[in-house]
Design a protein around this motif. Structure first.
Motif, mmCIF file in Angstrom:
data_model
loop_
_atom_site.group_PDB
_atom_site.id
_atom_site.type_symbol
_atom_site.label_atom_id
_atom_site.label_comp_id
_atom_site.label_asym_id
_atom_site.label_seq_id
_atom_site.Cartn_x
_atom_site.Cartn_y
_atom_site.Cartn_z
ATOM 1 N N UNK A 44 23.227 -0.025 -10.582
ATOM 2 C CA UNK A 44 23.027 0.596 -9.259
ATOM 3 C C UNK A 44 23.824 1.899 -9.097
ATOM 4 N N UNK A 45 24.884 2.035 -9.885
ATOM 5 C CA UNK A 45 25.703 3.260 -9.827
ATOM 6 C C UNK A 45 24.837 4.497 -10.080
ATOM 7 N N UNK A 46 23.791 4.337 -10.929
ATOM 8 C CA UNK A 46 22.943 5.482 -11.283
ATOM 9 C C UNK A 46 22.180 6.041 -10.089
ATOM 10 N N UNK A 47 21.944 5.247 -9.071
ATOM 11 C CA UNK A 47 21.093 5.678 -7.965
ATOM 12 C C UNK A 47 21.893 5.955 -6.691
ATOM 13 N N UNK A 48 23.042 5.304 -6.546
ATOM 14 C CA UNK A 48 23.817 5.476 -5.299
ATOM 15 C C UNK A 48 24.606 6.794 -5.322
ATOM 16 N N UNK A 49 24.858 7.398 -4.147
ATOM 17 C CA UNK A 49 25.626 8.644 -4.122
ATOM 18 C C UNK A 49 27.016 8.442 -4.737
ATOM 19 N N UNK A 50 27.522 9.516 -5.319
ATOM 20 C CA UNK A 50 28.811 9.437 -5.998
ATOM 21 C C UNK A 50 29.905 8.939 -5.048
ATOM 22 N N UNK A 51 30.663 8.005 -5.487
ATOM 23 C CA UNK A 51 31.807 7.515 -4.716
ATOM 24 C C UNK A 51 31.437 6.491 -3.645
ATOM 25 N N UNK A 52 30.125 6.272 -3.404
ATOM 26 C CA UNK A 52 29.696 5.382 -2.314
ATOM 27 C C UNK A 52 30.248 3.958 -2.517
ATOM 28 N N UNK A 53 30.119 3.453 -3.725
ATOM 29 C CA UNK A 53 30.547 2.062 -3.970
ATOM 30 C C UNK A 53 32.051 1.905 -3.741
ATOM 31 N N UNK A 54 32.829 2.906 -4.185
ATOM 32 C CA UNK A 54 34.288 2.814 -3.992
ATOM 33 C C UNK A 54 34.645 2.879 -2.510
ATOM 34 N N UNK A 55 33.970 3.821 -1.804
ATOM 35 C CA UNK A 55 34.318 4.001 -0.385
ATOM 36 C C UNK A 55 33.940 2.782 0.458
ATOM 37 N N UNK A 56 32.889 2.046 0.009
ATOM 38 C CA UNK A 56 32.401 0.941 0.839
ATOM 39 C C UNK A 56 32.741 -0.423 0.243
ATOM 40 N N UNK A 57 33.717 -0.435 -0.647
ATOM 41 C CA UNK A 57 34.004 -1.692 -1.354
ATOM 42 C C UNK A 57 34.368 -2.828 -0.385
ATOM 43 N N UNK A 58 35.010 -2.462 0.726
ATOM 44 C CA UNK A 58 35.366 -3.504 1.707
ATOM 45 C C UNK A 58 34.173 -3.821 2.607
ATOM 46 N N UNK A 59 33.436 -2.751 2.968
ATOM 47 C CA UNK A 59 32.428 -2.878 4.030
ATOM 48 C C UNK A 59 31.115 -3.501 3.581
ATOM 49 N N UNK A 60 30.763 -3.355 2.314
ATOM 50 C CA UNK A 60 29.414 -3.813 1.987
ATOM 51 C C UNK A 60 29.161 -4.110 0.525
ATOM 52 N N UNK A 61 27.932 -4.566 0.260
ATOM 53 C CA UNK A 61 27.485 -4.860 -1.093
ATOM 54 C C UNK A 61 26.059 -4.333 -1.251
ATOM 55 N N UNK A 62 25.794 -3.729 -2.422
ATOM 56 C CA UNK A 62 24.418 -3.342 -2.761
ATOM 57 C C UNK A 62 24.028 -4.208 -3.954
ATOM 58 N N UNK A 63 22.889 -4.884 -3.853
ATOM 59 C CA UNK A 63 22.518 -5.858 -4.891
ATOM 60 C C UNK A 63 21.042 -5.699 -5.256
ATOM 61 N N UNK A 64 20.628 -6.361 -6.344
ATOM 62 C CA UNK A 64 19.210 -6.430 -6.692
ATOM 63 C C UNK A 64 18.606 -7.640 -5.964
ATOM 64 N N UNK A 65 17.507 -8.187 -6.500
ATOM 65 C CA UNK A 65 16.839 -9.327 -5.856
ATOM 66 C C UNK A 65 17.859 -10.371 -5.412
ATOM 67 N N UNK A 66 17.737 -10.850 -4.173
ATOM 68 C CA UNK A 66 18.728 -11.796 -3.637
ATOM 69 C C UNK A 66 18.010 -12.882 -2.843
#
Ligand SMILES: O=c1ccn([C@@H]2O[C@H](COP(=O)(O)OP(=O)(O)O[C@H]3O[C@H](CO)[C@@H](O)[C@H](O)[C@H]3O)[C@@H](O)[C@H]2O)c(=O)[nH]1
Length: 423
Positions: A275-297
């Motif tokens: 997912x890192x390939x598609x998300x804006x740079x730094x998004x996952x680090x900045x939102x590590x507390x606030x959220x999760x981005x996942x595949x099929x769930x």
């Protein structure tokens, strides 16, 4: 654990090969390999054409001397002829809701009796009055199957054929769609309708998502999920990411990949390798507390979790039923198929859901990117809306659950179907 289609197929084959009830016997149809160049529409038609002969031989096999009738999906209407060859009744199952069904019956009648072409409704007409809804349907809410020139003749063909069915089972419950159901009930040219929804719930909490959800406050997380086929281009993914971040709300986002140029056009969405390939740079680090981005769930188990407070949905009918069942308010982001009509029903007719993308469709700008600031506003509206709306969802949830209790409307309707089926 990420969704693995091979594993899912293996599990379902296992369940089918050893059914719990000895009166059940399953026959698996062989895999069908579509032409890699076929579109989704062509895929639909070719699957049914290819399997028709196999259904016929499965039905006439020595193990099936007591074949009592057929129940098939509305898009398999070609099997009406197969059932007639066996001399058994044919029943149709409609995965979309009763409003959609009433809508396509009406459009087919308009087309055949009054030569109205819904793909060419002039702008001046603006909206279409239909017996299954109390309000006229605006052009932006017309389902693709009646607004698109390729789809319309296919849909008309299925609709004419399913009028010959002995009955139609519809994925809904009476209390939710009594107006649409009653509008069809009085029409002699429409077969008897059986509303038989059932949100089959498998409490699959093995996914690591649940460890994170368990740590979040009640009703604090917005869930975003767009069905089996909903995907976005990179630009829209970026806006969603920024919108989520700016909203300040916790989130769980199911993000799936569209087929690439060298994959079959008929493919449905798949998980990203990373997912890192598609998300804006730094998004996952900045939102590590606030959220999760996942595949099929596992959507149903997620909607059932007490941390979920709102659902941004493409308005596939199953997602709507599941959201009603678990009383999770929806912000409507319809994408394709009949989802615009479902969204119209939820937002305008039932006044239940808020809107996320409807205004674009209203302006005839369906392909436009929804900006981060609008997404932020939509999420705030959804997550911060008053108790009044939430109470309405709670009431709908209670209503939905009661329908499946003994003598509830869906329970009784299923019983009526079984009695009618067995004659
Ligand atoms: O990550 C995911 C995504 C989906 N689901 C499940 O998949 C189903 C999705 O069904 P639905 O919401 O109806 O969406 P689609 O897959 O898009 O369904 C197609 O079929 C529906 C019923 O006919 C139509 O209403 C839709 O417009 C059409 O796109 C639901 O049970 C979800 O719980 C998951 O469990 N996990």
């Amino acid at each position: 654990m990420p969704f693995d289609p091979k594993l899912a197929q293996y599990n379902s084959s296992l369940a089918l090969s050893s059914p719990r009830d000895p009166r059940l016997a399953f026959v698996m149809l062989p895999d069908f390999r579509p032409d890699p160049n076929s579109t989704r529409i062509e895929l639909f038609a070719s699957v049914v054409a290819a399997q028709e002969g196999r259904v016929r031989s499965a039905g006439s096999g020595s193990g099936n001397p007591l074949l009592a009738g057929f129940v098939f999906d509305m898009f398999c209407s070609a099997l009406m002829g197969t059932a007639a060859e066996f001399g058994v009744p044919a029943y149709v199952f409609s995965p979309p809701n009763a409003t959609f069904l009433g809508f396509v019956f009406h459009v087919q009648k308009l087309h055949d009796e009054e030569r109205v072409d819904t793909t060419e409704l002039p702008d001046s007409v603006g909206e279409l009055a239909v017996p299954c809804l109390t309000r006229p349907v605006p052009r932006w809410a017309l389902p693709d199957v009646v607004a698109d020139k390729v789809w319309l003749p296919i849909m008309l063909g299925h609709t004419r054929r399913i009028r010959e069915a002995k009955g139609i089972l519809v994925n809904t419950f009476r209390e939710l769609e009594s107006y649409a159901l009653d509008s069809m009930g009085g029409d002699d040219c429409i077969p008897p309708i059986y509303p038989v929804d059932d949100v089959a719930y498998d409490d699959d909490r093995t996914n690591e998502i649940f460890r994170w959800l368990d740590d979040q406050p009640d009703s604090s997380v917005v869930f975003l999920c767009f069905g089996t086929m909903g995907t976005f281009g990179e630009d829209q993914v970026r806006e969603i990411a920024y919108g989520l971040e700016q909203s300040g709300h916790r989130f769980l986002w199911v993000l799936r990949r569209p087929p690439s140029d060298h994959e079959p056009k008929s493919n449905i969405s798949t998980d990203y390798d990373d997912l890192i390939d598609i998300l804006p740079e730094g998004f996952s680090d900045r939102t590590v507390e606030a959220g999760r981005v996942v595949g099929w769930a596992p959507q149903k188990a997620i909607l059932a979790h007490k941390a979920i407070g709102g659902f941004v949905s493409h308005c596939g009918w199953n997602s709507i039923l599941e959201s009603l069942w678990f009383a999770v308010p929806i912000a409507a982001w319809p994408m394709y198929a009949e989802q615009q009509l479902n969204a119209f029903q939820l937002v305008v007719e039932l006044e239940l859901a808020t809107e996320m993308k409807l205004s674009y469709r209203m302006k005839g700008e369906n392909d436009m990117i929804v900006s981060a600031s609008e997404i932020e506003r939509g999420i705030r509206r959804l997550m911060e809306e008053g108790m009044e709306k939430r109470v309405k969802w709670e009431e709908m949830s209670e209503m939905a659950r009661k329908t499946l209790m003994v003598s509830g409307s869906s329970f009784s309707s299923t019983g009526r179907f079984v009695r009618d089926f067995l004659g």
